[in-house]
Design an enzyme around this catalytic site. Structure first.
Site, short mmCIF file in Angstrom:
data_model
loop_
_atom_site.label_atom_id
_atom_site.label_comp_id
_atom_site.label_asym_id
_atom_site.label_seq_id
_atom_site.Cartn_x
_atom_site.Cartn_y
_atom_site.Cartn_z
N VAL A 191 0.84 -1.20 0.00
CA VAL A 191 0.00 0.00 0.00
C VAL A 191 0.88 1.25 0.00
O VAL A 191 0.49 2.29 -0.51
CB VAL A 191 -0.93 0.01 1.24
CG1 VAL A 191 -1.69 1.31 1.37
CG2 VAL A 191 -1.90 -1.16 1.16
N TYR A 192 2.07 1.17 0.53
CA TYR A 192 2.97 2.32 0.62
C TYR A 192 3.72 2.58 -0.67
O TYR A 192 4.48 3.52 -0.74
CB TYR A 192 4.00 2.16 1.75
CG TYR A 192 3.48 1.65 3.06
CD1 TYR A 192 2.20 1.96 3.49
CD2 TYR A 192 4.26 0.87 3.87
CE1 TYR A 192 1.72 1.49 4.70
CE2 TYR A 192 3.80 0.41 5.09
CZ TYR A 192 2.54 0.72 5.50
OH TYR A 192 2.08 0.26 6.69
N GLY A 193 3.57 1.76 -1.69
CA GLY A 193 4.44 1.87 -2.85
C GLY A 193 3.74 1.83 -4.18
O GLY A 193 3.22 2.83 -4.58
#
Length: 78
Positions: A65-67
């Protein structure tokens, strides 16, 4: 950021009955690439990750989700 020396080792705990162990403290990596303002300088985040590992941290909390894959690549570089 200067070189970080580790003097303290993080504790460990057993997981289940198979003999697996994990550090009692983890490193949350979400803020290293997004969600809290601009991404932090990669070289500084690599220092933080290396310090955590040298202190005995074996759980690095990250997510696609962070990337996607942004933090995983960062951890690989460290």
């Amino acid at each position: 950021m200067g070189k970080i020396e580790s003097e303290t080792q993080v504790g460990r705990m057993k997981l289940g009955s198979e003999g697996l162990e994990v550090s009692t403290q983890g490193l949350g990596c979400m803020s290293m690439s997004c969600f809290y303002g601009q991404p932090k300088p990669e070289s500084e985040m690599i220092e933080v990750i290396r310090h955590a590992i040298n202190s005995g941290v074996t759980f690095l909390d990250t997510s696609d989700v962070y990337g996607p894959h942004t933090n995983e690549i960062l951890i690989g570089k460290a």
